[in-house]
Every structure is written in C-alpha cells, then in structure tokens.
Scaffold this active site. Structure first.
Site, PDB file in Angstrom:
ATOM      1  N   GLY A   1       0.964  -1.116  -0.062  1.00  0.00           N
ATOM      2  CA  GLY A   1      -0.207  -0.093   0.113  1.00  0.00           C
ATOM      3  C   GLY A   1       0.884   1.281   0.020  1.00  0.00           C
ATOM      4  O   GLY A   1       1.930   1.484   0.808  1.00  0.00           O
TER       5      GLY A   1
ATOM      6  N   ARG B   1       0.624  -4.873  -6.127  1.00  0.00           N
ATOM      7  CA  ARG B   1       0.545  -6.181  -5.679  1.00  0.00           C
ATOM      8  C   ARG B   1       1.296  -7.181  -6.352  1.00  0.00           C
ATOM      9  O   ARG B   1       0.809  -7.293  -7.864  1.00  0.00           O
ATOM     10  CB  ARG B   1      -0.877  -6.413  -5.110  1.00  0.00           C
ATOM     11  CG  ARG B   1      -1.620  -5.473  -4.276  1.00  0.00           C
ATOM     12  CD  ARG B   1      -1.196  -5.505  -2.681  1.00  0.00           C
ATOM     13  NE  ARG B   1      -1.879  -4.368  -2.113  1.00  0.00           N
ATOM     14  CZ  ARG B   1      -1.704  -3.962  -0.883  1.00  0.00           C
ATOM     15  NH1 ARG B   1      -0.759  -4.354  -0.296  1.00  0.00           N
ATOM     16  NH2 ARG B   1      -2.434  -2.938  -0.420  1.00  0.00           N
TER      17      ARG B   1
ATOM     18  N   ASP C   1       5.017  -4.980   5.990  1.00  0.00           N
ATOM     19  CA  ASP C   1       5.423  -6.307   6.513  1.00  0.00           C
ATOM     20  C   ASP C   1       5.712  -7.156   5.267  1.00  0.00           C
ATOM     21  O   ASP C   1       6.715  -7.822   5.012  1.00  0.00           O
ATOM     22  CB  ASP C   1       4.399  -6.690   7.259  1.00  0.00           C
ATOM     23  CG  ASP C   1       4.817  -7.570   8.273  1.00  0.00           C
ATOM     24  OD1 ASP C   1       5.676  -7.040   9.171  1.00  0.00           O
ATOM     25  OD2 ASP C   1       4.361  -8.851   8.559  1.00  0.00           O
TER      26      ASP C   1
ATOM     27  N   THR D   1       4.296   2.789   5.584  1.00  0.00           N
ATOM     28  CA  THR D   1       2.913   2.553   5.521  1.00  0.00           C
ATOM     29  C   THR D   1       2.179   3.504   6.486  1.00  0.00           C
ATOM     30  O   THR D   1       2.611   3.835   7.414  1.00  0.00           O
ATOM     31  CB  THR D   1       2.590   1.097   5.941  1.00  0.00           C
ATOM     32  OG1 THR D   1       1.187   0.896   6.335  1.00  0.00           O
ATOM     33  CG2 THR D   1       3.354   0.736   7.191  1.00  0.00           C
TER      34      THR D   1
ATOM     35  N   ASP E   1      -0.142   2.604   8.492  1.00  0.00           N
ATOM     36  CA  ASP E   1      -0.641   1.922   9.498  1.00  0.00           C
ATOM     37  C   ASP E   1       0.267   1.889  10.745  1.00  0.00           C
ATOM     38  O   ASP E   1      -0.214   1.507  11.968  1.00  0.00           O
ATOM     39  CB  ASP E   1      -0.871   0.550   9.141  1.00  0.00           C
ATOM     40  CG  ASP E   1      -1.865   0.442   8.154  1.00  0.00           C
ATOM     41  OD1 ASP E   1      -2.846   1.157   8.024  1.00  0.00           O
ATOM     42  OD2 ASP E   1      -1.777  -0.612   7.347  1.00  0.00           O
TER      43      ASP E   1
ATOM     44  N   ASP F   1       2.196  -0.211  12.011  1.00  0.00           N
ATOM     45  CA  ASP F   1       2.082  -1.702  12.280  1.00  0.00           C
ATOM     46  C   ASP F   1       3.461  -2.201  12.021  1.00  0.00           C
ATOM     47  O   ASP F   1       3.465  -3.737  12.230  1.00  0.00           O
ATOM     48  CB  ASP F   1       0.805  -2.204  11.763  1.00  0.00           C
ATOM     49  CG  ASP F   1       1.418  -2.380  10.098  1.00  0.00           C
ATOM     50  OD1 ASP F   1       2.162  -1.557   9.633  1.00  0.00           O
ATOM     51  OD2 ASP F   1       0.293  -3.115   9.748  1.00  0.00           O
TER      52      ASP F   1
ATOM     53  N   ARG G   1      -5.589  -1.453   9.381  1.00  0.00           N
ATOM     54  CA  ARG G   1      -5.562  -2.786   9.373  1.00  0.00           C
ATOM     55  C   ARG G   1      -5.630  -3.453  10.875  1.00  0.00           C
ATOM     56  O   ARG G   1      -6.643  -3.028  11.502  1.00  0.00           O
ATOM     57  CB  ARG G   1      -4.035  -3.432   8.673  1.00  0.00           C
ATOM     58  CG  ARG G   1      -4.194  -2.859   7.306  1.00  0.00           C
ATOM     59  CD  ARG G   1      -3.840  -4.157   6.538  1.00  0.00           C
ATOM     60  NE  ARG G   1      -3.201  -3.850   5.301  1.00  0.00           N
ATOM     61  CZ  ARG G   1      -2.389  -4.716   4.654  1.00  0.00           C
ATOM     62  NH1 ARG G   1      -1.789  -5.813   5.224  1.00  0.00           N
ATOM     63  NH2 ARG G   1      -2.132  -4.318   3.476  1.00  0.00           N
TER      64      ARG G   1
HETATM   65  P1  ATP Z   1       0.732  -2.624   3.454  1.00  0.00           P
HETATM   66  O1  ATP Z   1       0.785  -3.308   4.630  1.00  0.00           O
HETATM   67  O2  ATP Z   1       1.119  -1.170   3.469  1.00  0.00           O
HETATM   68  O3  ATP Z   1      -0.068  -3.055   2.595  1.00  0.00           O
HETATM   69  P2  ATP Z   1       2.757  -4.595   2.673  1.00  0.00           P
HETATM   70  O4  ATP Z   1       4.160  -4.473   1.933  1.00  0.00           O
HETATM   71  O5  ATP Z   1       2.574  -5.479   3.665  1.00  0.00           O
HETATM   72  O6  ATP Z   1       2.134  -3.086   2.612  1.00  0.00           O
HETATM   73  P3  ATP Z   1       1.681  -6.752   0.834  1.00  0.00           P
HETATM   74  O7  ATP Z   1       0.704  -6.536  -0.268  1.00  0.00           O
HETATM   75  O8  ATP Z   1       1.329  -7.549   2.040  1.00  0.00           O
HETATM   76  O9  ATP Z   1       1.752  -5.197   1.289  1.00  0.00           O
HETATM   77  O10 ATP Z   1       3.094  -7.126   0.234  1.00  0.00           O
HETATM   78  C1  ATP Z   1       3.716  -6.429  -0.869  1.00  0.00           C
HETATM   79  C2  ATP Z   1       4.185  -7.404  -1.738  1.00  0.00           C
HETATM   80  O11 ATP Z   1       5.466  -7.943  -1.110  1.00  0.00           O
HETATM   81  C3  ATP Z   1       3.321  -8.600  -2.363  1.00  0.00           C
HETATM   82  O12 ATP Z   1       2.268  -8.099  -3.597  1.00  0.00           O
HETATM   83  C4  ATP Z   1       4.275  -9.538  -2.935  1.00  0.00           C
HETATM   84  O13 ATP Z   1       4.702  -9.154  -4.023  1.00  0.00           O
HETATM   85  C5  ATP Z   1       5.544  -9.369  -1.827  1.00  0.00           C
HETATM   86  N1  ATP Z   1       5.355 -10.341  -0.853  1.00  0.00           N
HETATM   87  C6  ATP Z   1       4.598 -10.258   0.292  1.00  0.00           C
HETATM   88  N2  ATP Z   1       4.618 -11.630   1.035  1.00  0.00           N
HETATM   89  C7  ATP Z   1       5.648 -12.032   0.463  1.00  0.00           C
HETATM   90  C8  ATP Z   1       6.429 -13.358   0.802  1.00  0.00           C
HETATM   91  N3  ATP Z   1       5.914 -14.077   1.861  1.00  0.00           N
HETATM   92  N4  ATP Z   1       7.331 -13.785  -0.001  1.00  0.00           N
HETATM   93  C9  ATP Z   1       8.074 -13.081  -0.954  1.00  0.00           C
HETATM   94  N5  ATP Z   1       7.310 -11.785  -1.415  1.00  0.00           N
HETATM   95  C10 ATP Z   1       6.217 -11.377  -0.581  1.00  0.00           C
END
Ligand code: ATP
Length: 319
Positions: A11, A72, A103, A125, A127, A129, A171
C-alpha cells in the site's frame, strides 16, 4: 557497492517519494549508480527498471503517493518467479535493493537477501504496524488527515446534537485510531488490541447526554469492525441520532507532513549507508529519535504492540 536500486511496494503512503528521493540523492552523492524499479516487485519481474539521475527525483518531495508506483504481486512468493527478478538485477549489475513498504514487502526483501541480492527495508505505511521503528513513513500525515476530518465532523455533530462514528484505517493495528482519538478529543476509541463492550460505550454516551453534552465522537479502527456495524450494535442499547463517516482512502493520500518528509529522508539515506557498508537483510527505523536497524527475522517474530499508557490516557481524558 557500485549499483543499487529502489522500489516501493504494498500500500502506498505519503512520504514514499521523499524516501526514494533520499535514496537516489544519497547514492549519487557517493558516486553509486542508482535505478528505480517501477511498480514494485511486479516491475522487478517485468524488468521495468530505469536509471535515476538527480533530476529524476526533483519536485517529488512534496507529493503524496509514489511516483515509482506500487503493485501487489502475489506470485513473488514463488522462488522460481523471484529468480526472474534476480536475473534482471544481475543483468544490470545491481547488487543492492532498497524496498520501501510494509510487512509483506519486507518478506519479499528477506527472500531476495537470502538469494544473493543485498536488501534493506524502509517502513512505508500509514498503519504504523511495523516492528523495529517507533514510526512508519506516512503515519503522521494520515494522522493529521484524520484529525482534520474529526475537527470538521465535530462542528456538524455539535450543531445537530449527533453521535458520530468515524471509521479509520490501520489494518490490525490500533495506532491510527488511538492517536487520532487522543488528538481529536474523541469520547471513545475502539482498537483491535482491546475488546470493549459496546454496552459500556452506549452507557458513556448516555451519561454524556444526561450531563448536557451536545455531541459524541467515537473512533473505530477498521480492524475492530466497520462504522456501520458499530452503529448497529449501539442502536441495541441507546436511541441516539447516529451518523457514520468512513474516511477511506483519503487517509492514504495527500502531501506528506514535515515530520514524514524528514523521517523518510533520514531513513532513505541510512538505507544507502548500510548497503554501502555491505549490510543486508535489515530494516531501518527510528527509535527514541535514533536511527536503528533490525533484522527482518526479528521484525517478523514479534507482535506489534499498542502504547498501553496512551490507551489509558485517552480513556482518562475522555471522561
Ligand atoms: P501494506 O501493509 O501497506 O499493504 P505490505 O508491504 O505489507 O504493505 P503486501 O501486499 O502484504 O503489502 O506485500 C507487498 C508485496 O510483497 C506482495 O504483493 C508480494 O509481491 C510481496 N510479498 C508479500 N509476502 C511475501 C512473501 N512471503 N514472500 C515473498 N514476497 C512477498
């Protein structure tokens, strides 16, 4: 290290551009070549990687969102798919990658680090978090957006003697709700970290009405329930004129606050310093106003905690 790249993932949040600017300018300052990966991990797979110059990040520090864009990319969890991204970086001679995100983005960065690309994460982010940092980039801006909305809602709530329920993002974390409740002078806050009996909330509003209160504002974190659900539950106990306001994605947008710009600039520059020192598998953060680095595995192994003293204070000040 002679060549590095930077991407934004997950995000978006206000201040991501300031972080990218800091990474680019800090790298160039030290004669390190720097590339921007567009559309996060998806762009890494699609070889959407472009060289960055000083001017590439000009006129960006004040802009919300991320000019590198985010996406994503669930397939990035697959080892073989990730190898395509690694091959693309290798073909350009890029040895280090800065990942600005949450994360999930850190998990991708951790995998890449294990598979030979040096990676450093920057917490981006709204959040707040992510472990290993007191504040994430974007939290302060989103907080101010919510406070602004609460102040406006308060005006109309008081004119019509209404109870307003304001649903905020975050979240599974209650930070945005808690901070905005304290700063906005809300009567009640509902956060995922604490179960609150709705009857208790209803009783408090009723007592306020009996004391002659003109309005009440309840902040509900999206991780607890929706604003509408909260209104439905309240109706079981009291008969008040209730309105729900869902702030939604406006919380993710807007020009970053000064605090977020400074945080992003400090963290972006620090990430480059760590890569230049050959470090990898770490996320940068700020704790007690000091720059810190934490191993990804330590970030994942602990649970984000709410500031309990602030939660108690918010309740004490809203009597
Ligand atoms: P936000 O919490 O702000 O949405 P985020 O980084 O947690 O941010 P996610 O959609 O969970 O957002 O993760 C972003 C991208 O990271 C995913 O679309 C994927 O490409 C990659 N990703 C997430 N989890 C994994 C994992 N376990 N292994 C490899 N790549 C991952």
């Amino acid at each position: 290290m002679k060549k590095i790249a930077v991407l934004t993932s997950g995000g978006d949040s206000p201040g991501m551009n300031a972080a990218v600017r800091a990474v680019v300018r800090k790298a160039l300052f030290h004669d390190v070549e720097v590339y921007g990966v567009y559309q996060g991990y998806l762009g890494l797979l699609n070889n959407n990687i472009k060289p960055m110059e000083r001017g590439s990040v000009g006129d960006k520090i004040q802009r919300g969102g991320t000019f590198l864009q985010s996406a994503r990319c669930p397939e990035f969890k697959d080892r073989e798919v990730r190898q395509r991204g690694i091959d693309n970086l290798n073909a350009l001679g890029i040895e280090g990658l800065v990942v600005v995100g949450g994360d999930g983005s850190y998990r991708g960065a951790q995998r890449l680090s294990e598979e030979g690309i040096k990676t450093i994460g920057i917490p981006g982010t709204i959040d707040n978090d992510i472990n290993g940092t007191d504040f994430t980039i974007g939290f302060d801006t989103a907080l101010n957006t919510i406070i602004d909305a609460i102040d406006k809602i308060r005006d109309t709530a008081s004119s019509h003697e209404r109870t307003f329920i304001v649903e905020v993002m975050g979240r599974d974390a209650g930070d945005l709700a808690l901070w905005s409740a304290l700063a906005g002078g809300a009567e009640t806050v509902l956060v995922p970290e604490h179960k609150k009996d709705i009857k208790e909330v209803a009783d408090k509003i009723q007592q306020g009405i009996e004391r002659g209160k003109k309005h009440s504002i309840i902040i509900v974190a999206e991780g607890v329930m929706t604003g509408e659900e909260c209104a439905d539950q309240l109706k079981k106990y009291i008969n008040v004129d209730t309105r729900v306001s869902v702030l939604g994605h406006m919380q993710r947008g807007g020009s970053p606050s000064g605090v977020d710009r400074v945080l992003a600039s400090r963290l972006g520059a620090y990430a480059v310093e760590l890569l230049m020192a050959g470090e990898s598998g770490l996320a940068v953060g700020i704790q007690n106003n000091k720059l810190t680095k934490t191993k990804f595995e330590d970030i994942f192994s602990t649970q984000h905690v709410l500031d309990e003293r602030m939660y108690r204070l918010t309740n004490e000040l809203s009597i």
